[in-house]
Scaffold this active site. Structure first.
Site, PDB file in Angstrom:
ATOM      1  N   GLU A  12      10.093 -16.888   1.974  1.00  0.00           N
ATOM      2  CA  GLU A  12       9.770 -15.520   2.354  1.00  0.00           C
ATOM      3  C   GLU A  12      10.178 -15.225   3.795  1.00  0.00           C
ATOM      4  OE1 GLU A  12       5.719 -14.480   0.315  1.00  0.00           O
ATOM      5  OE2 GLU A  12       5.980 -16.626   0.449  1.00  0.00           O
ATOM      6  N   SER A  25       4.857 -13.833  -3.069  1.00  0.00           N
ATOM      7  CA  SER A  25       5.836 -12.821  -3.469  1.00  0.00           C
ATOM      8  C   SER A  25       6.263 -12.907  -4.924  1.00  0.00           C
ATOM      9  CB  SER A  25       7.099 -12.893  -2.587  1.00  0.00           C
ATOM     10  OG  SER A  25       6.790 -12.497  -1.283  1.00  0.00           O
ATOM     11  N   TYR A  68       8.319  -5.903  -8.707  1.00  0.00           N
ATOM     12  CA  TYR A  68       8.549  -6.194  -7.302  1.00  0.00           C
ATOM     13  C   TYR A  68       9.921  -5.736  -6.844  1.00  0.00           C
ATOM     14  CZ  TYR A  68       4.152  -8.521  -7.203  1.00  0.00           C
ATOM     15  OH  TYR A  68       2.812  -8.762  -7.251  1.00  0.00           O
ATOM     16  N   ARG A  72      -5.468  -9.890   2.223  1.00  0.00           N
ATOM     17  CA  ARG A  72      -5.357  -8.969   1.091  1.00  0.00           C
ATOM     18  C   ARG A  72      -5.759  -9.701  -0.183  1.00  0.00           C
ATOM     19  NH1 ARG A  72       0.196  -8.051  -0.177  1.00  0.00           N
ATOM     20  NH2 ARG A  72      -0.198  -9.139  -2.125  1.00  0.00           N
ATOM     21  N   ASP A  83      -5.785  -9.596  -4.300  1.00  0.00           N
ATOM     22  CA  ASP A  83      -5.152  -8.937  -5.451  1.00  0.00           C
ATOM     23  C   ASP A  83      -6.052  -9.059  -6.679  1.00  0.00           C
ATOM     24  OD1 ASP A  83      -3.075  -8.371  -3.792  1.00  0.00           O
ATOM     25  OD2 ASP A  83      -1.770  -9.981  -4.502  1.00  0.00           O
ATOM     26  N   GLU A 138      -5.757 -13.548  -6.664  1.00  0.00           N
ATOM     27  CA  GLU A 138      -5.506 -14.411  -5.513  1.00  0.00           C
ATOM     28  C   GLU A 138      -5.830 -13.679  -4.227  1.00  0.00           C
ATOM     29  OE1 GLU A 138      -1.106 -14.346  -6.508  1.00  0.00           O
ATOM     30  OE2 GLU A 138      -1.004 -14.228  -4.316  1.00  0.00           O
ATOM     31  N   ASN A 193      -4.364 -13.343  -0.182  1.00  0.00           N
ATOM     32  CA  ASN A 193      -3.219 -13.631   0.682  1.00  0.00           C
ATOM     33  C   ASN A 193      -3.690 -13.654   2.130  1.00  0.00           C
ATOM     34  OD1 ASN A 193      -0.851 -13.235  -1.370  1.00  0.00           O
ATOM     35  ND2 ASN A 193      -2.289 -11.564  -1.695  1.00  0.00           N
ATOM     36  N   GLY A 196       2.049  -9.088   3.827  1.00  0.00           N
ATOM     37  CA  GLY A 196       3.183  -8.479   4.507  1.00  0.00           C
ATOM     38  C   GLY A 196       2.780  -7.328   5.417  1.00  0.00           C
TER      39      GLY A 196
END
Lengths: 311, 243
Positions: free
Chosen positions: A14, A150, A217, A256, A258, A272, A274, A278
């Site tokens: 990433e 990602s 995505y 974050r 999800d 999950e 994060n 981003g």
């Protein structure tokens, strides 16, 4: 005004996203009047940090090294305060299997799953158990690497015949993979800033193909709605669930979470967390902050302030 | 038809191929050439021939983009190609690349599993290798990168999702030892994946295709690509010759 080292890039898959997050953070910090040192993380990281002597490090890295606790461990040794979560929370978030176990143990709903290392298949005959797993999870099954962000390497297996190739793909990214029950429904992301949950973002695939992850995505094939149209009760539930996860995993500063909102049952499941989501122009956390009336510069300013406050 | 031909002069064996431009006598073909592969990539110069109205618009576009390429570089290249020595240089490049191609072909035969197949190019700088259908080279690349070796996943060569099990291997810029080592490492990750798939499907060595995988598309009919013997477009009649 502080001297801020922005750590970005690195060798993860990433890297490109991280470079964009980092560049945007640098611009914001400069506008805020900070003294910014940009560091593309490589073999000279420790030497550079010793030389530059920043007051604080802004970790704008995603994936391996930057988001899994490695860089955080180095910053601890060097005694440099840094943004977002500490070593152990990063490790828990980076390993989806570890975080899902923590959630399940704490009674937080996460889709049923089974996880194996490559060794389990190569040396312990785990393939023999695939039939039982498939029966319990029911198709479609989501196959993903345990520690890759990602959506890289994530596959949907629609039938038993899809499973081996999906596993081979997932094992390309990690030595540990997970087979997870697919929750059919709406995809939500709840960002946390400090002690508060920000407005919920919903990812809406433009095309009605729920099994095509790449579509979701690919820019232009997914649209994002913020705040998500959920009604007050579900919004509150999603936000408090995300805060529970944030605290359970020991996160700090921002993160974050999800979620999936299951169609038919309206039940929320956590996929999950994060540790360093981003921060690019199209990323979800800045979008959620914006919806809460927090502009990007203010967001970055607050993240740095939190890092500088004694724990 | 836009004919982009950076590698046409880098031919190591077989009859030289005619360009589409020559077959068509330039009526419907825009031809692009470059000095990147036969002189120096850094010089950023190439050439084109196109039907006059097209060329006019291309000139406008070029001027809009960068006014013009540096006059100094253009004069340097022009004077270099006035003399014959460029042909000796080209021959030396062909010797170098032919050797590297052969090094890569030998390494592939040694290190890739028998489930893989690959082209034996008569020219150019690339070998196209194809793995069993259950290996996606976009994913495989992640694993290869962890061994510090890279290739171009085949999907990048198509707009419609084909090429997923193929890869483009470049033999131009790397020394022979590195070619051997790189192919050895890629071969290793491919073997690991083939072995893993075998374990997962109970096939052991996994030399067989997956049970319900679509059959591999048949090789293209070589006659279709036999441009050598296509009749050239007849000499255009004078009236239609706009020039």
């Amino acid at each position: 005004m502080s001297r801020v080292a922005v750590l970005k890039g690195g060798g993860s898959l990433e890297r490109q996203v991280s470079l964009r997050s980092g560049a945007r953070v640098e611009d914001a910090l400069q506008r805020l009047g900070h003294d910014v040192v940009a560091i593309d993380v490589g073999g000279d990281l420790v030497a550079r940090l010793r030389r530059e002597m920043p007051d604080v490090a802004f970790v704008a890295m995603h994936g391996r090294d930057g988001e899994d606790g490695t860089v955080q461990e180095l910053l601890e040794i060097l005694g440099i305060p840094y943004t977002a979560s500490g070593v152990s929370a990063c490790m828990r978030c980076a390993d989806k299997v570890l975080s899902k176990h923590a959630m399940a143990d704490a009674g937080i709903a996460t889709p049923e799953f089974y996880s194996f290392t490559e060794t389990a298949f190569k040396e312990l005959g785990a393939a023999e158990a695939l039939g039982d797993i498939e029966e319990r999870l029911e198709f479609p099954i989501v196959v993903k690497p345990a520690d890759q962000g990602s959506a890289l390497g994530v596959r949907f297996a629609r039938s038993a015949a899809d499973v081996p190739a999906a596993l081979v793909a997932a094992f390309s990214y990690s030595h540990k993979v997970m087979l997870e029950r697919h929750v059919h429904g709406r995809e939500l992301a709840v960002s946390i800033l400090g002690d508060d949950a920000l407005p919920v973002v919903e990812a809406v695939p433009r095309e009605e193909d729920f099994y095509d992850f790449s579509a979701r995505y690919t820019i232009g094939r997914t649209s994002f709605v913020c705040p998500a149209q959920l009604g007050d009760a579900l919004t509150d539930a999603a936000q408090s669930l995300a805060l529970d996860v944030f605290r359970l995993l020991g996160c700090r500063g921002f993160a974050r979470v999800d979620l999936m909102l299951e169609e038919g049952t309206d039940q929320l499941f956590v996929l999950e967390a994060n540790a360093i989501p981003g921060l690019t122009e199209t990323s979800l956390l800045p979008m959620a902050a914006d919806a809460a009336g927090i502009g990007f510069d203010e967001l970055i300013g607050r993240i740095v302030e939190m890092a500088l406050q004694p724990a | 038809v836009l004919e982009d031909n950076p590698y046409g002069l880098l031919r190591y064996e077989g009859e030289p191929l005619p360009t589409l431009h020559a077959l068509d006598r330039g009526e419907f073909v825009i031809y692009l050439g470059t000095f990147s592969k036969i002189l120096s990539p850094g010089i950023r110069l190439g050439w084109t021939t196109a039907p006059a109205p097209v060329l006019e618009k291309m000139n406008l576009g070029k001027q809009g983009a960068d006014l013009c390429s540096p006059a100094f570089s253009q004069m340097f290249v022009a004077s270099y190609f006035e003399h014959d020595r460029w042909q000796d240089y080209l021959e030396s490049l062909k010797d170098l690349y032919r050797r590297r191609r052969d090094t890569m072909l030998d390494a592939l035969a040694e290190h890739f599993p028998r489930e893989a197949s690959w082209t034996r190019p008569q020219g150019g700088l690339f070998i196209w290798a194809t793995l069993p259908d259950y290996i996606d080279t976009t994913d495989l690349l992640a694993r290869a990168l962890s061994h510090n070796v890279a290739f171009v996943p085949g999907r990048a060569a198509y707009l419609d999702g084909r090429g997923a099990s193929s890869m483009r291997l470049n033999f131009s810029g790397v020394a022979d030892d590195d070619i051997r080592e790189g192919i050895r490492r890629i071969g290793e990750v491919v073997r690991e994946q083939v072995g893993l798939y075998g374990t997962l499907t109970g096939g052991g060595g996994a030399s067989s295709a997956p049970p319900d995988a679509p059959a591999r598309a048949p090789e293209p009919d070589p006659d279709l690509a036999d441009v050598l013997h296509l009749p050239p477009r007849p000499e255009p009649d004078r009236r239609s010759d706009a020039r």
